[in-house]
Design a protein around this motif. Structure first.
Motif, PDB file in Angstrom:
ATOM      1  N   THR A 311      -8.388  -8.608  -5.594  1.00 38.03           N
ATOM      2  CA  THR A 311      -7.691  -7.731  -5.128  1.00 38.03           C
ATOM      3  C   THR A 311      -7.226  -7.875  -3.698  1.00 38.03           C
ATOM      4  O   THR A 311      -7.660  -8.955  -3.084  1.00 38.03           O
ATOM      5  CB  THR A 311      -7.519  -6.564  -4.996  1.00 38.03           C
ATOM      6  N   ARG A 380     -14.071  -2.398  -8.149  1.00 36.22           N
ATOM      7  CA  ARG A 380     -13.847  -1.415  -7.431  1.00 36.22           C
ATOM      8  C   ARG A 380     -14.484  -0.765  -6.389  1.00 36.22           C
ATOM      9  O   ARG A 380     -14.235   0.198  -5.497  1.00 36.22           O
ATOM     10  CB  ARG A 380     -14.198  -0.342  -8.457  1.00 36.22           C
ATOM     11  N   GLU A 398      -3.311  -9.839  -6.660  1.00 39.24           N
ATOM     12  CA  GLU A 398      -3.661  -8.795  -7.207  1.00 39.24           C
ATOM     13  C   GLU A 398      -4.120  -8.551  -9.165  1.00 39.24           C
ATOM     14  O   GLU A 398      -2.687  -9.456  -9.721  1.00 39.24           O
ATOM     15  CB  GLU A 398      -2.790  -7.397  -7.225  1.00 39.24           C
ATOM     16  N   THR A 402      -0.545  -1.665 -10.367  1.00 41.17           N
ATOM     17  CA  THR A 402      -0.338  -0.313 -10.711  1.00 41.17           C
ATOM     18  C   THR A 402       0.865   0.180  -9.549  1.00 41.17           C
ATOM     19  O   THR A 402       1.327  -0.406  -9.302  1.00 41.17           O
ATOM     20  CB  THR A 402      -1.694   0.871 -10.636  1.00 41.17           C
ATOM     21  N   LYS A 403       1.699   1.163 -10.801  1.00 43.03           N
ATOM     22  CA  LYS A 403       2.699   2.435  -9.448  1.00 43.03           C
ATOM     23  C   LYS A 403       1.851   1.908  -8.253  1.00 43.03           C
ATOM     24  O   LYS A 403       2.534   1.750  -7.413  1.00 43.03           O
ATOM     25  CB  LYS A 403       2.688   3.247 -10.373  1.00 43.03           C
ATOM     26  N   ASP A 404       0.759   2.227  -7.339  1.00 45.41           N
ATOM     27  CA  ASP A 404       0.227   2.331  -6.348  1.00 45.41           C
ATOM     28  C   ASP A 404       0.747   0.983  -5.875  1.00 45.41           C
ATOM     29  O   ASP A 404       0.569   1.067  -4.616  1.00 45.41           O
ATOM     30  CB  ASP A 404      -1.231   2.866  -6.574  1.00 45.41           C
ATOM     31  N   THR A 405       0.096   0.166  -6.577  1.00 48.63           N
ATOM     32  CA  THR A 405      -0.286  -1.418  -5.401  1.00 48.63           C
ATOM     33  C   THR A 405       1.469  -1.407  -5.559  1.00 48.63           C
ATOM     34  O   THR A 405       1.626  -2.266  -4.239  1.00 48.63           O
ATOM     35  CB  THR A 405      -0.763  -2.288  -6.447  1.00 48.63           C
ATOM     36  N   ALA A 407       3.654  -0.053  -4.427  1.00 48.34           N
ATOM     37  CA  ALA A 407       4.569   0.964  -3.319  1.00 48.34           C
ATOM     38  C   ALA A 407       3.386   0.099  -1.796  1.00 48.34           C
ATOM     39  O   ALA A 407       3.802   0.079  -1.263  1.00 48.34           O
ATOM     40  CB  ALA A 407       3.888   2.201  -3.332  1.00 48.34           C
ATOM     41  N   ARG A 408       2.778  -0.700  -2.007  1.00 47.00           N
ATOM     42  CA  ARG A 408       1.691  -1.743  -1.241  1.00 47.00           C
ATOM     43  C   ARG A 408       2.622  -2.924  -1.357  1.00 47.00           C
ATOM     44  O   ARG A 408       2.295  -3.020  -0.311  1.00 47.00           O
ATOM     45  CB  ARG A 408       0.431  -1.628  -1.186  1.00 47.00           C
ATOM     46  N   PRO A 411       6.847  -1.991   0.341  1.00 45.37           N
ATOM     47  CA  PRO A 411       6.945  -0.261   1.630  1.00 45.37           C
ATOM     48  C   PRO A 411       8.397   0.185   0.762  1.00 45.37           C
ATOM     49  O   PRO A 411       9.392  -0.294   1.151  1.00 45.37           O
ATOM     50  CB  PRO A 411       6.134  -1.307   2.205  1.00 45.37           C
TER      51      PRO A 411
END
Length: 437
Positions: A311, A380, A398, A402-405, A407-408, A411
């Motif tokens: 990550t 983790r 990565e 995920t959906k969260d990553t 967005a990173r 952005p």
């Protein structure tokens, strides 16, 4: 071929590998992941890639694209699907020496690129290992050994040959399909299969190369001094800092520095501040031909020989808290391998909206990697204290998007535009990454 997969299209005869093929063990995996795809296709042209995509869709097979090399994230294989392995598409040529424009096929590896361009006195800054494939980096970002002088690879891509999910072959450049060019420069993995790039190279033959080993204090002062030095360094200097656990709760830093100059006096002046970063335990410095940094000795088969999960995040500032967290992550009972790459310099020149890689103010790329046996838990728990300090992330390091990553990676408005264009060019989601929730 298995009866389940049916007959092979004429253009793919001899280019399809299934588990009963003696070639399968050589093409099933990436460097970090052992895959079990139902079929691997070895295309030799853009029309072959188009045929492979049709073949996958007709049989409802998940698609993974592999551009040839290292790929720490491991996304270039799958289980039960179809892998498009571009290794045979590895030609490199100079289009226009005066303007330094070169054409590189996506399946080439950076050792091959460096070797091909060296006789012309040219180089492209990307990848830190000769086995890294061109396609993944040239569509995701591209942080190479001369990144602060040259910028990211995507900043110098002038045109891309792209095969869309429906098999359409397109040229994307500033005049033709500028939206496709924009998304391929930073978010290409979900938009199309890049088969070749036209890239502006730089004039370069030899570089200054140095390595030093230094102790690291638990409070992270060493990391903060390194970051401060790089913030004030000339663009000619790019560095990588790798934290190495000593197994007793202490950590050392191995710093690799590259100076884009072949003049000894310039190299010494640029490197001098680095030798004050901490208690230096060892050092070496040389002037070397650039291809030695991405050596053909790096070229090897990728058979899952280095199982790992990664990550990453981007740091704008190496605060005291961030430095302490990084040292602890690398020195704990189950340490992460922590690697940091200096940004700044030319990476800050483009506007954030210029490409799908929008991260134009951060100064450090931080990569965390974990190895067996407790890969997921180690990553983790080791990364959790580090994550709050991060300001964005880079898709190429990565392992579990995920959906969260997402967005990173992309952005705000950048992410909105990436999704809109991916839906335009791949409406059925054939090539979209499949993030978990």
């Amino acid at each position: 071929m298995s009866g389940v997969l049916g007959s092979v299209p004429t253009e793919l005869v001899g280019k399809v590998v299934t588990p009963d093929d003696k070639r399968y063990s050589r093409v099933r995996s990436t460097y970090t992941v052992i895959g079990s795809p139902a079929v691997v296709v070895l295309p030799e042209s853009a029309p072959d890639v188009a045929a492979a995509l049709r073949f996958a869709q007709e049989r409802n097979l998940q698609v993974a694209v592999r551009s040839g090399g290292h790929g720490l994230a491991g996304s270039g294989t799958n289980d039960g699907g179809l892998v498009i392995d571009l290794r045979a598409m590895n030609r490199v040529g100079v289009v226009d020496r005066r303007s330094r424009l070169v054409r590189v096929e996506a399946g080439a590896r950076w050792a091959q690129v460096a070797q091909a361009l060296a006789p012309h006195g040219l180089a492209i800054s990307s990848g830190d290992h000769g086995n890294v494939g061109v396609g993944g980096i040239a569509t995701g970002g591209g942080v190479g050994w001369m990144v602060r002088k040259y910028g990211l690879t995507v900043d110098h891509v002038r045109a891309v040959e792209v095969v869309l999910a429906d098999g359409t072959i397109m040229r994307a450049d500033a005049e033709n399909e500028p939206d496709l060019l924009w998304v391929m420069r930073g978010a290409g993995a979900g938009s199309g299969v890049a088969t070749a790039f036209e890239i502006d190279a730089m004039e370069l033959r030899e570089v200054g190369y140095a390595q030093l080993v230094t102790s690291v204090d638990p409070a992270g002062g060493t990391l903060r001094r390194w970051a401060d030095i790089m913030a004030g360094a000339p663009r000619e200097l790019s560095t990588e800092l790798r934290l190495a656990s000593q197994g007793d709760g202490s950590t050392m830093a191995v710093i690799t520095a590259v100076v884009t100059s072949d003049t000894s006096s310039v190299i010494r002046k640029v490197l001098e501040p680095l030798f004050k970063v901490g208690d230096v335990l060892g050092q070496q410095a040389h002037v070397v031909p650039y291809p030695e940094l991405v050596s053909p000795m790096h070229l090897h088969e990728n058979t899952g020989q280095m199982p790992a999960r990664t990550t990453n995040g981007l740091l704008t500032e190496m605060s005291a808290g961030a430095a302490r967290a990084l040292v602890r992550a690398s020195a704990g009972r189950d340490p992460l391998m922590v690697q940091m790459r200096s940004l700044g310099g030319a990476t800050h020149d483009p506007e954030p909206s210029a490409t799908a890689f929008a991260h134009r103010h951060q100064n450090v790329l931080v990569i965390g990697a974990a190895f067996p046996p407790n890969v997921r838990n180690t990553l983790r728990t080791g990364w959790a204290p580090v994550a709050p300090y991060m300001d964005g992330a880079y898709i190429n390091f990565e392992s579990a998007p995920t959906k969260d990553t997402f967005a990173r990676f992309y952005p705000g408005p950048t992410g909105d535009r990436v999704l809109e264009l991916q839906r335009r060019y791949d409406p059925d989601g054939i090539l979209h990454p499949r993030p978990t929730a």
